[in-house]
Scaffold this motif. Structure first.
Motif, short mmCIF file in Angstrom:
data_model
loop_
_atom_site.label_atom_id
_atom_site.label_comp_id
_atom_site.label_asym_id
_atom_site.label_seq_id
_atom_site.Cartn_x
_atom_site.Cartn_y
_atom_site.Cartn_z
N ALA A 235 0.80 -1.14 0.43
CA ALA A 235 -0.09 0.09 -0.06
C ALA A 235 1.07 1.23 0.10
N ASP A 236 2.07 1.20 1.10
CA ASP A 236 2.94 2.32 0.68
C ASP A 236 3.23 2.62 -0.61
N TRP A 237 3.87 1.54 -1.13
CA TRP A 237 4.39 1.64 -3.01
C TRP A 237 3.44 2.60 -3.95
N LEU A 238 2.23 1.40 -3.28
CA LEU A 238 1.27 2.78 -4.83
C LEU A 238 0.90 3.85 -4.17
N ARG A 239 0.85 4.16 -3.30
CA ARG A 239 0.99 5.92 -2.99
C ARG A 239 1.76 6.45 -3.53
N LYS A 240 2.71 5.69 -3.60
CA LYS A 240 3.97 6.64 -4.03
C LYS A 240 4.12 6.35 -5.48
N ALA A 241 4.16 5.17 -5.84
CA ALA A 241 4.07 4.76 -7.23
C ALA A 241 3.17 5.74 -8.40
N GLU A 242 1.72 6.09 -7.60
CA GLU A 242 0.16 5.76 -8.70
C GLU A 242 0.93 7.63 -9.37
N ARG A 243 1.72 9.14 -9.22
CA ARG A 243 1.86 9.65 -9.93
C ARG A 243 3.18 9.04 -10.33
N ASP B 238 -31.03 4.46 -0.29
CA ASP B 238 -31.41 3.22 0.50
C ASP B 238 -29.45 2.38 -0.35
N LEU B 239 -28.14 3.46 -0.46
CA LEU B 239 -27.08 3.31 -0.48
C LEU B 239 -26.14 3.92 -0.20
N ILE B 240 -25.26 3.63 0.38
CA ILE B 240 -23.59 4.26 1.15
C ILE B 240 -22.66 4.39 0.12
N ILE B 241 -21.81 4.99 0.02
CA ILE B 241 -20.76 5.28 -0.78
C ILE B 241 -19.31 5.88 0.39
N ASP B 242 -18.83 4.95 0.40
CA ASP B 242 -17.96 5.00 1.66
C ASP B 242 -16.61 5.82 0.84
N GLY B 243 -16.60 7.07 0.80
CA GLY B 243 -15.01 7.74 0.34
C GLY B 243 -14.69 8.38 2.01
N LEU B 244 -14.63 7.94 2.61
CA LEU B 244 -14.29 8.89 3.73
C LEU B 244 -12.57 9.13 4.05
N LEU B 245 -11.92 7.79 3.99
CA LEU B 245 -10.89 7.45 4.22
C LEU B 245 -9.69 6.66 3.46
N GLY B 246 -9.00 6.79 2.57
CA GLY B 246 -8.36 5.75 1.56
C GLY B 246 -7.31 5.44 2.73
N THR B 247 -6.29 5.07 1.77
CA THR B 247 -4.59 3.85 2.23
C THR B 247 -3.43 4.70 2.57
N ALA C 277 -4.48 -0.20 5.28
CA ALA C 277 -4.13 -1.05 4.04
C ALA C 277 -2.95 -1.93 3.82
N GLN C 278 -1.98 -1.18 4.92
CA GLN C 278 -0.85 -2.46 4.83
C GLN C 278 -1.33 -3.85 5.87
N THR C 279 -1.86 -4.14 6.83
CA THR C 279 -1.56 -4.70 7.64
C THR C 279 -3.19 -6.27 7.80
N GLY C 280 -3.76 -4.74 7.22
CA GLY C 280 -5.25 -5.72 8.11
C GLY C 280 -6.03 -5.47 8.97
N GLN C 281 -5.11 -4.65 9.54
CA GLN C 281 -5.75 -3.91 10.95
C GLN C 281 -6.80 -3.34 11.36
N THR C 282 -7.76 -2.38 12.37
CA THR C 282 -8.14 -1.66 12.33
C THR C 282 -7.51 -0.85 14.02
N ALA C 283 -7.49 0.26 13.89
CA ALA C 283 -6.57 1.39 15.18
C ALA C 283 -8.15 1.69 15.96
N GLY C 284 -8.76 1.92 15.01
CA GLY C 284 -9.72 2.27 16.20
C GLY C 284 -11.57 1.92 15.39
N LYS C 285 -12.62 2.35 14.65
CA LYS C 285 -13.60 2.30 13.72
C LYS C 285 -13.67 2.52 12.64
N ALA C 286 -14.09 1.02 11.63
CA ALA C 286 -13.70 0.82 10.61
C ALA C 286 -15.27 0.74 10.26
#
Length: 504
Positions: free
Chosen positions: A20-28, A131-140, A175-184
């Motif tokens: 995930a870290d590499w993808l964020r940097k490599a996107e540009r 009737d549908l929620i789109i979650d665009g709050l927090l990314g990778t 996005a790297q570890t699959g863990q949640t530090a709080g709510k998700a």
């Protein structure tokens, strides 16, 4: 959440998984090298998610779109514009930040406003008829537990009893570890952009991602020139490891496997491991166990060769065997310790599991031709840390285990990881919650041991065995659901999986 009778992921998901870290940097860099602007990539991402929403929820008429103060929110703004153009009613809530929006997200926001769209504050009342929620709050790029107002919006999303599509990753999931530090967010669908990230497949991911999709946004060829951090494995790949047998082959060609374990009260573990090896195709399987288990084992499975475990029978068995599986039901008494000490000096391929791992943690040793199959608790003992530390970064934990103990490690769990001391890593994207029952690890040990006996190298045997194990459980779940699944249920469906040529 995904229904247990449905396939969790699309068959078309890519098998390469990128950091995930590499993808964020490599996107540009990807945009520059392919001549595609970052805003065009954002538009493609929004369109991919929009088409998914239309396909999966064609009758929805009022979408609630939640936008964070970043590029994930930019995807949401652009998706809102597409939905409005298609005649769908949109209510958009956006989180304001102290810093300006990233350039591409600001362009998407401006496009939404120019289309006649409205932006409501994050604390606005939610529409009663959405009737549908789109979650665009927090990314990778998430690096800590979501704070206000994000945590409140995530709570409201999870309480809304509406389907949710998360853009790139459920908000709050690492996005790297699959863990949640709080709510998700608990998504119904997640659409990952450009590539899959490890955190979508392991750790706590399955509790949050729902059904997973991926869209490369036209960057497939570019991605092909870069090294993935791990490979996603599923049943479609079994044919790469398991080929049809030579018509004139005989049992001696398919390996002599010795299985050691089964102290008093643990006959079931050694029975399941040894039968799983037979079902996987091992030519000959000899069992060394407590003498009181010999009769019942032979009655239940006469194809096994069963003897009492003694110093003499162990020496004889190791001389005879091509491959060793040690640990199922072994216990940690002197009886088991002596067997492990002798096995540690053996130089042929071996698999260590269960109490063999607990004894190894007391007297660590490193070797190249061994597979270790720890669950998180055993992994914690092997590394001298807590289970929480193991689960906080499963990829790193698997790498540490191979550095300390050598060979190949299968770190079990939802999204089991297979790592080698040479840096190879894979993830078995199979299996289900029905596997949370006693004996499943014993069956896995037998499957991998049976493949080792058939001369697969230790990494391929660990990969193929993990896939067979999880895919067998998926077959049982498809027939009867996950609750009430027994480890022995898997034995009947192993054979079709290790003969993938039957499907052709």
């Amino acid at each position: 959440m995904t229904n247990q009778r449905e396939k969790r992921n699309e068959a078309s998901l890519p098998h390469s998984v990128f950091s995930a870290d590499w993808l964020r940097k490599a996107e540009r860099q990807a945009a520059q090298e392919t001549g595609i602007s970052l805003f065009t990539l954002m538009q493609r991402a929004a369109k991919a998610a929009f088409l998914l929403a239309q396909r999966e929820f064609p009758h929805t008429q009022h979408w609630l779109i939640l936008c964070g103060h970043g590029n994930n929110g930019g995807d949401g703004f652009e998706m809102a514009r597409l939905a409005k153009s298609a005649g769908i009613r949109v209510t958009l809530l956006a989180v304001e930040g102290s810093k300006p929006l990233p350039e591409e997200a600001e362009m998407a926001r401006t496009g939404w406003l120019k289309s006649g769209g409205e932006i409501n504050s994050a604390d606005s009342a939610w529409p009663h008829d959405a009737d549908l929620i789109i979650d665009g709050l927090l990314g990778t790029g998430l690096s800590s537990a979501p704070r206000a107002p994000y945590d409140g919006l995530i709570d409201a999303t999870n309480s809304a009893s509406l389907p949710v599509i998360s853009l790139d990753i459920p908000s709050g999931l690492d996005a790297q570890t699959g863990q949640t530090a709080g709510k998700a967010v608990h998504a119904t669908y997640t659409v990952s952009f450009i590539a899959l990230k490890p955190g979508l497949l392991t750790g706590q991911a399955r509790d949050y991602t729902g059904k997973l999709h991926c869209d490369a946004l036209g960057l497939q060829s570019w991605l092909g020139g870069h090294l993935a951090v791990l490979q996603r494995l599923d049943a479609s790949q079994l044919g790469t490891w398991l080929h049809p047998r030579r018509p004139c082959s005989h049992k001696g060609e398919h390996g002599r496997l010795l299985v050691v374990g089964g102290d008093i009260g643990f006959a079931g573990a050694i029975r399941m491991a040894s039968e799983a090896a037979l079902r996987t195709g091992a030519g000959l399987v000899r069992v060394l166990t407590h003498k009181e288990h010999a009769g019942p084992l032979l009655t239940a499975r006469p194809e096994l060769m069963v003897q009492e475990l003694t110093a003499a029978s162990l020496d004889e068995g190791l001389e005879w065997a091509d491959v060793l599986v040690i640990g199922p039901g072994l216990g940690q008494k002197e009886w088991g310790k002596q067997a492990v000490d002798r096995a540690a000096k053996w130089d042929k391929p071996a698999l260590w599991d269960a109490d063999a791992l607990n004894l190894l943690a007391i007297n660590p040793g490193k070797r190249q031709n061994r597979v270790l199959t720890p669950h998180p608790g055993e992994a914690a003992r092997l590394l001298g840390c807590s289970v929480k530390e193991i689960e906080s970064d499963r990829l790193l934990s698997a790498q540490k285990l191979t550095e300390r103990y050598g060979g190949v490690v299968v770190l079990k769990g939802a999204g089991s990881l297979i790592a080698s001391e040479h840096g190879e890593m894979a993830l078995a994207d199979v299996g289900n919650a029905g596997m949370a029952s006693g004996g499943m690890g014993d069956v896995l040990s037998g499957i991998i041991g049976g493949l080792l006996a058939q001369k697969l190298n230790i990494y391929d045997a660990a990969c193929a065995g993990s896939v067979v194990h999880g895919a067998a459980a998926d077959e049982i779940a498809h027939r009867q659901g996950t609750r009430g699944m027994l480890a022995t249920d898997l034995l009947a469906v192993i054979a079709p999986l290790v003969n993938p040529d039957l499907k052709k």
